[in-house]
Each structure stands twice: as C-alpha cells, then as structure tokens.
Write a protein that holds these residues in place. Structure first.
Motif, PDB file in Angstrom:
ATOM      1  N   PRO A  97      23.053 -28.105  -1.615  1.00 28.99           N
ATOM      2  CA  PRO A  97      23.092 -26.750  -1.067  1.00 28.99           C
ATOM      3  C   PRO A  97      21.756 -26.017  -1.138  1.00 28.99           C
ATOM      4  N   GLU A  98      20.980 -26.239  -2.198  1.00 26.19           N
ATOM      5  CA  GLU A  98      19.706 -25.533  -2.326  1.00 26.19           C
ATOM      6  C   GLU A  98      18.716 -25.994  -1.256  1.00 26.19           C
ATOM      7  N   ALA A  99      18.682 -27.278  -1.004  1.00 33.89           N
ATOM      8  CA  ALA A  99      17.779 -27.799   0.028  1.00 33.89           C
ATOM      9  C   ALA A  99      18.190 -27.278   1.411  1.00 33.89           C
ATOM     10  N   GLU A 100      19.476 -27.160   1.646  1.00 38.06           N
ATOM     11  CA  GLU A 100      19.954 -26.649   2.926  1.00 38.06           C
ATOM     12  C   GLU A 100      19.651 -25.165   3.081  1.00 38.06           C
ATOM     13  N   LEU A 101      19.735 -24.431   1.967  1.00 37.45           N
ATOM     14  CA  LEU A 101      19.374 -23.014   2.019  1.00 37.45           C
ATOM     15  C   LEU A 101      17.892 -22.847   2.339  1.00 37.45           C
ATOM     16  N   LEU A 102      17.064 -23.697   1.741  1.00 33.77           N
ATOM     17  CA  LEU A 102      15.625 -23.648   2.025  1.00 33.77           C
ATOM     18  C   LEU A 102      15.360 -24.014   3.486  1.00 33.77           C
ATOM     19  N   GLU A 103      16.079 -24.999   3.980  1.00 32.40           N
ATOM     20  CA  GLU A 103      15.902 -25.406   5.373  1.00 32.40           C
ATOM     21  C   GLU A 103      16.282 -24.282   6.323  1.00 32.40           C
ATOM     22  N   LEU A 104      17.390 -23.600   6.054  1.00 38.78           N
ATOM     23  CA  LEU A 104      17.816 -22.486   6.900  1.00 38.78           C
ATOM     24  C   LEU A 104      16.787 -21.360   6.849  1.00 38.78           C
ATOM     25  N   THR A 105      16.223 -21.117   5.655  1.00 36.27           N
ATOM     26  CA  THR A 105      15.188 -20.094   5.516  1.00 36.27           C
ATOM     27  C   THR A 105      13.980 -20.432   6.388  1.00 36.27           C
ATOM     28  N   GLU A 106      13.557 -21.688   6.364  1.00 38.40           N
ATOM     29  CA  GLU A 106      12.411 -22.115   7.161  1.00 38.40           C
ATOM     30  C   GLU A 106      12.692 -21.964   8.660  1.00 38.40           C
ATOM     31  N   LEU A 107      13.889 -22.308   9.065  1.00 40.86           N
ATOM     32  CA  LEU A 107      14.236 -22.198  10.486  1.00 40.86           C
ATOM     33  C   LEU A 107      14.216 -20.748  10.949  1.00 40.86           C
ATOM     34  N   LEU A 108      14.724 -19.858  10.123  1.00 39.38           N
ATOM     35  CA  LEU A 108      14.722 -18.436  10.473  1.00 39.38           C
ATOM     36  C   LEU A 108      13.298 -17.880  10.479  1.00 39.38           C
ATOM     37  N   ALA A 109      12.486 -18.350   9.543  1.00 37.85           N
ATOM     38  CA  ALA A 109      11.095 -17.896   9.499  1.00 37.85           C
ATOM     39  C   ALA A 109      10.344 -18.357  10.741  1.00 37.85           C
ATOM     40  N   GLU A 110      10.660 -19.552  11.227  1.00 38.50           N
ATOM     41  CA  GLU A 110      10.009 -20.055  12.440  1.00 38.50           C
ATOM     42  C   GLU A 110      10.366 -19.219  13.663  1.00 38.50           C
ATOM     43  N   ARG A 111      11.455 -18.475  13.568  1.00 37.54           N
ATOM     44  CA  ARG A 111      11.863 -17.620  14.684  1.00 37.54           C
ATOM     45  C   ARG A 111      11.250 -16.233  14.623  1.00 37.54           C
ATOM     46  N   GLY A 112      10.355 -16.016  13.665  1.00 40.90           N
ATOM     47  CA  GLY A 112       9.608 -14.768  13.644  1.00 40.90           C
ATOM     48  C   GLY A 112       9.916 -13.839  12.491  1.00 40.90           C
ATOM     49  N   LEU A 113      10.876 -14.199  11.647  1.00 42.92           N
ATOM     50  CA  LEU A 113      11.175 -13.348  10.501  1.00 42.92           C
ATOM     51  C   LEU A 113      10.157 -13.580   9.388  1.00 42.92           C
ATOM     52  N   SER A 114       9.911 -12.534   8.610  1.00 44.62           N
ATOM     53  CA  SER A 114       9.049 -12.720   7.450  1.00 44.62           C
ATOM     54  C   SER A 114       9.770 -13.609   6.440  1.00 44.62           C
ATOM     55  N   ARG A 115       9.024 -14.188   5.523  1.00 44.51           N
ATOM     56  CA  ARG A 115       9.603 -15.114   4.553  1.00 44.51           C
ATOM     57  C   ARG A 115      10.705 -14.438   3.741  1.00 44.51           C
ATOM     58  N   ALA A 122      19.174 -15.905   5.266  1.00 44.34           N
ATOM     59  CA  ALA A 122      19.749 -17.228   5.006  1.00 44.34           C
ATOM     60  C   ALA A 122      20.805 -17.149   3.913  1.00 44.34           C
ATOM     61  N   GLU A 123      20.536 -16.382   2.880  1.00 41.22           N
ATOM     62  CA  GLU A 123      21.513 -16.246   1.796  1.00 41.22           C
ATOM     63  C   GLU A 123      22.781 -15.558   2.280  1.00 41.22           C
ATOM     64  N   GLN A 124      22.622 -14.523   3.093  1.00 43.36           N
ATOM     65  CA  GLN A 124      23.799 -13.813   3.596  1.00 43.36           C
ATOM     66  C   GLN A 124      24.612 -14.686   4.551  1.00 43.36           C
ATOM     67  N   LEU A 125      23.926 -15.403   5.430  1.00 43.39           N
ATOM     68  CA  LEU A 125      24.624 -16.289   6.356  1.00 43.39           C
ATOM     69  C   LEU A 125      25.331 -17.417   5.614  1.00 43.39           C
ATOM     70  N   THR A 126      24.689 -17.951   4.582  1.00 41.90           N
ATOM     71  CA  THR A 126      25.290 -19.021   3.798  1.00 41.90           C
ATOM     72  C   THR A 126      26.516 -18.532   3.053  1.00 41.90           C
ATOM     73  N   ALA A 127      26.430 -17.327   2.504  1.00 43.32           N
ATOM     74  CA  ALA A 127      27.573 -16.777   1.776  1.00 43.32           C
ATOM     75  C   ALA A 127      28.752 -16.523   2.710  1.00 43.32           C
ATOM     76  N   ARG A 128      28.461 -16.133   3.936  1.00 41.32           N
ATOM     77  CA  ARG A 128      29.538 -15.837   4.895  1.00 41.32           C
ATOM     78  C   ARG A 128      30.164 -17.112   5.427  1.00 41.32           C
ATOM     79  N   ASP A 129      29.366 -18.033   5.931  1.00 42.03           N
ATOM     80  CA  ASP A 129      29.864 -19.311   6.443  1.00 42.03           C
ATOM     81  C   ASP A 129      28.669 -20.236   6.614  1.00 42.03           C
ATOM     82  N   ALA A 130      28.437 -21.066   5.621  1.00 36.04           N
ATOM     83  CA  ALA A 130      27.236 -21.906   5.615  1.00 36.04           C
ATOM     84  C   ALA A 130      27.233 -22.907   6.774  1.00 36.04           C
ATOM     85  N   LEU A 131      28.363 -23.539   7.031  1.00 37.14           N
ATOM     86  CA  LEU A 131      28.402 -24.546   8.096  1.00 37.14           C
ATOM     87  C   LEU A 131      28.132 -23.919   9.452  1.00 37.14           C
ATOM     88  N   ARG A 132      28.756 -22.782   9.738  1.00 40.24           N
ATOM     89  CA  ARG A 132      28.548 -22.134  11.023  1.00 40.24           C
ATOM     90  C   ARG A 132      27.084 -21.702  11.173  1.00 40.24           C
TER      91      ARG A 132
END
Length: 236
Positions: A97-115, A122-132
């Motif tokens: 799960p930690e590696a996947e959270l980091l991966e989601l963070t990187e993907l969102l950052a690539e879309r223009g969000l600050s780190r 990423a944490e909020q999306l994971t808490a709501r529904d990580a798979l989705r």
C-alpha cells in the motif's frame, strides 16, 4: 447576470455516450455501403425482384451478425484486459500500500499539482476508495463503467441493420425502371447524413468527411454495378 455557457463536453459519461453514438453512425454507414454495393451489383446482372430481395436480405443478415460477433469479441477482449489490470492493481494495493500511495502521489504531481498537494490528494483518494483512485488516475479505467460486450454487440447489430434497410427497400420497392436511380440517390443522401453526423460528433469539419463518405459509397456502387453488368452480359 447570466452564467456563461460552454460548448465543450465534460465528464467521462458524456464522452462514453459520444463514443457509442459515433459507433452507431459508423455501423449504420457500413450497413448502407455494403448492402448498397451488393444489391446494385446484383441489379447490374438481373432485374428480378426476388433475386434482389434475396441478395439484399442475405447481405443484411450476414453483415449485421458479423458486425455483432466482431464487436462482441473485440469488446470482450477489452473488458478482459480491464478486469485483469484491476486485479493486478487490487493485489498491489493489498501487498504494498505504501508504494502504491507513493505512485499515486507521483502521478498526481505529474498532472501539475505541487508535491504537498499531490500527497494530500493521494491520501484522501486512497482513504475514500484506493482501487477506484488508481484505476482512474493510473489506468484510465472507471471500475463502475467497464465496457459491456453484449451492449456493443446489440448496438452494432441494430445500427448495421438500420443502415442496410435503406438500400434494400430502395432497390425492391420502386418499379423496375426506377430501382437503380432511387437506390443510388437514397444511398448518397444517407451517406451525406452519416458523414456529416460522424464529423459533428467528432468535432471535425463536416465537408471533408461528407465528400469522403459519398465518394467511397459511389465508388463501391460503381464497381459492383460494373461487375454485375459484366457477369450478366456473359451469362454467368
């Protein structure tokens, strides 16, 4: 003050509906062109109404079933791929799960969000529904709207059938002397409509699409009519 209006389409659901509409228009276009080519070719060899009806009906049924089967196989393969990707993502979320959270963070950052914002999102999306969250951001898949092969097959079957009915009826209903001109005029008119519709659904300029569509249909009818006339003249 009134709110500004926007012409752009937003949302995955609307995009999906537009894709289905484009597929329906293209299916109808295939039905028009293939059946028109078939019945016009037969008309070049014979004026028998029963022969034209038989050929047109056989072409309609064969084409619609072929389209439905092909679409079912194609979309089933796509759905299998989507489900396999989701299964892999589900396993990775369970095992690392930690590696996947980091991966989601990187993907969102690539879309223009600050780190920092990307991490929080990423944490909020994971808490709501990580798979989705991973399915949508990483895979581009909506788990709630996976492609349905049966819907695709029926849509292709119906759209091809509707398109094929036009040249079939146009070739068998008028008197013998009017069959060919009525069919050609009806088919070319329908191709103008489908060409314009497909261009508009794709937000493209309609003129070029209409010209391509009409030219392709006219060429198909011209070639098959010439072949039918030649075969009829030789008594084959």
């Amino acid at each position: 003050m009134t709110e500004p209006t926007h012409d752009e389409a937003h949302g995955g659901a609307l995009g999906s509906r537009l894709n289905w509409l484009r597929a329906a228009v293209l299916g109808a276009n295939d039905g028009i062109v293939s059946t028109a080519g078939l019945v016009v070719g037969v008309a070049g060899a014979t004026q028998s109404r029963s022969a034209l009806l038989t050929a047109g009906l056989a072409g309609l049924l064969a084409g619609s079933m072929s389209m439905a089967a092909g679409e079912y196989v194609s979309v089933s393969t796509q759905r299998d791929s989507e489900m396999a990707a989701l299964a892999v993502e589900r396993r990775e979320l369970r095992e690392q799960p930690e590696a996947e959270l980091l991966e989601l963070t990187e993907l969102l950052a690539e879309r223009g969000l600050s780190r920092e914002v990307a991490r929080e999102a990423a944490e909020q999306l994971t808490a709501r529904d990580a798979l989705r969250a991973h399915a949508r951001v990483e895979l581009g898949i909506d788990p709630d709207e996976l492609t349905n092969p049966w819907n695709a097959a029926w849509a292709s079957f119906l759209s091809f059938t509707v398109g094929a009915l036009l040249p079939l009826l146009a070739i068998v209903l008028p008197p013998a002397g009017w069959r060919l001109p009525v069919t050609v005029a009806s088919v070319l008119g329908a191709l103008v409509l489908t060409g314009w519709s497909s261009a508009r659904l794709g937000a493209a300029a309609p003129r070029r699409a209409v010209v391509r569509n009409v030219a392709g249909g006219a060429l198909a009818m011209g070639v098959t009519y010439a072949a039918g006339t030649l075969l009829g003249a030789t008594g084959v």
